[in-house]
Design a protein around this motif. Structure first.
Motif, PDB file in Angstrom:
ATOM      1  N   GLY A   1      10.672   4.040  -5.435  1.00  0.00           N
ATOM      2  CA  GLY A   1      11.438   4.165  -4.201  1.00  0.00           C
ATOM      3  C   GLY A   1      11.873   2.812  -3.668  1.00  0.00           C
TER       4      GLY A   1
ATOM      5  N   THR B   1      17.972   9.587   3.907  1.00  0.00           N
ATOM      6  CA  THR B   1      18.913   8.834   4.743  1.00  0.00           C
ATOM      7  C   THR B   1      19.366   9.616   5.971  1.00  0.00           C
TER       8      THR B   1
ATOM      9  N   TRP C   1      17.350  11.180  -1.793  1.00  0.00           N
ATOM     10  CA  TRP C   1      17.980  10.086  -1.053  1.00  0.00           C
ATOM     11  C   TRP C   1      18.784  10.624   0.130  1.00  0.00           C
TER      12      TRP C   1
ATOM     13  N   ASP D   1      10.428   3.840   4.642  1.00  0.00           N
ATOM     14  CA  ASP D   1      11.043   3.399   3.392  1.00  0.00           C
ATOM     15  C   ASP D   1      11.063   4.538   2.373  1.00  0.00           C
ATOM     16  N   PHE D   2      11.924   4.397   1.396  1.00  0.00           N
ATOM     17  CA  PHE D   2      12.149   5.460   0.415  1.00  0.00           C
ATOM     18  C   PHE D   2      10.916   5.690  -0.465  1.00  0.00           C
TER      19      PHE D   2
ATOM     20  N   ARG E   1      20.765  -0.188  -0.828  1.00  0.00           N
ATOM     21  CA  ARG E   1      21.115  -0.786   0.462  1.00  0.00           C
ATOM     22  C   ARG E   1      21.744  -2.176   0.318  1.00  0.00           C
TER      23      ARG E   1
ATOM     24  N   GLU F   1      15.730   1.800  -3.187  1.00  0.00           N
ATOM     25  CA  GLU F   1      16.215   1.428  -1.858  1.00  0.00           C
ATOM     26  C   GLU F   1      16.791   0.008  -1.842  1.00  0.00           C
ATOM     27  N   LYS F   2      16.135  -0.894  -2.533  1.00  0.00           N
ATOM     28  CA  LYS F   2      16.620  -2.283  -2.602  1.00  0.00           C
ATOM     29  C   LYS F   2      18.067  -2.331  -3.083  1.00  0.00           C
TER      30      LYS F   2
END
Length: 149
Positions: free
Chosen positions: A140, A79, A75, A85-86, A148, A144-145
């Motif tokens: 992922g 970032t 991560w 996207d992750f 974030r 990410e959901k």
């Protein structure tokens, strides 16, 4: 500095939703299995859920801290250095990401004093990496959901 995955995903207000989404991911991954080995996975998964309802979210919750610890370096790199996207990011590092995640289950199996668990895990482990790699994009996306949110 950006907030860590640990701070975001393990927060008591968010943890339940993370576990719930991860269970949905596991359910979907199992449902998408095909062929003889897929049938075996589906049958075993259904049997475990029938024998002990709630075992899947319970297991996810018990291992979540360790999984997040293993995902944290990915991560951080994502970032600071990556676009997109992750899930895609993890998919570009399939061996590294899957091995990091499997260290959690490997350690659990090593610590188990139940011969049946260690025996079954030993038989399933060779195929586990392939299954984890297949799940990386979905994993992922879930991570990410919530990270974030």
């Amino acid at each position: 500095m950006a907030e860590t995955l640990k701070a975001r995903l393990l927060d008591s207000d968010r943890r339940g939703a993370v576990v719930e989404d991860l269970q949905l991911l596991v359910d979907a991954e199992v449902a998408n299995k095909s062929g003889l080995s897929g049938g075996i996975v589906k049958t075993g998964y259904a049997a475990v859920k029938k024998v002990k309802p709630g075992i899947i979210p319970e297991a996810i919750d018990k291992m979540l801290d360790e999984f997040v610890e293993q995902l944290e370096p990915f991560w951080t790199t994502f970032t600071t250095e990556a676009a997109g996207d992750f899930g895609t990011f993890l998919g570009t590092r399939p061996q590294e990401a899957s091995e990091a995640l499997l260290t959690v289950t490997d350690r659990r199996a090593e610590r188990s004093n139940r011969a049946a668990i260690t025996s079954v895990y030993g038989k399933l482990r060779p195929k586990a990496q392939e299954n984890v790699i297949e799940a990386l994009p979905g994993l992922g996306a879930v991570i990410e959901k919530h990270a974030r949110a």
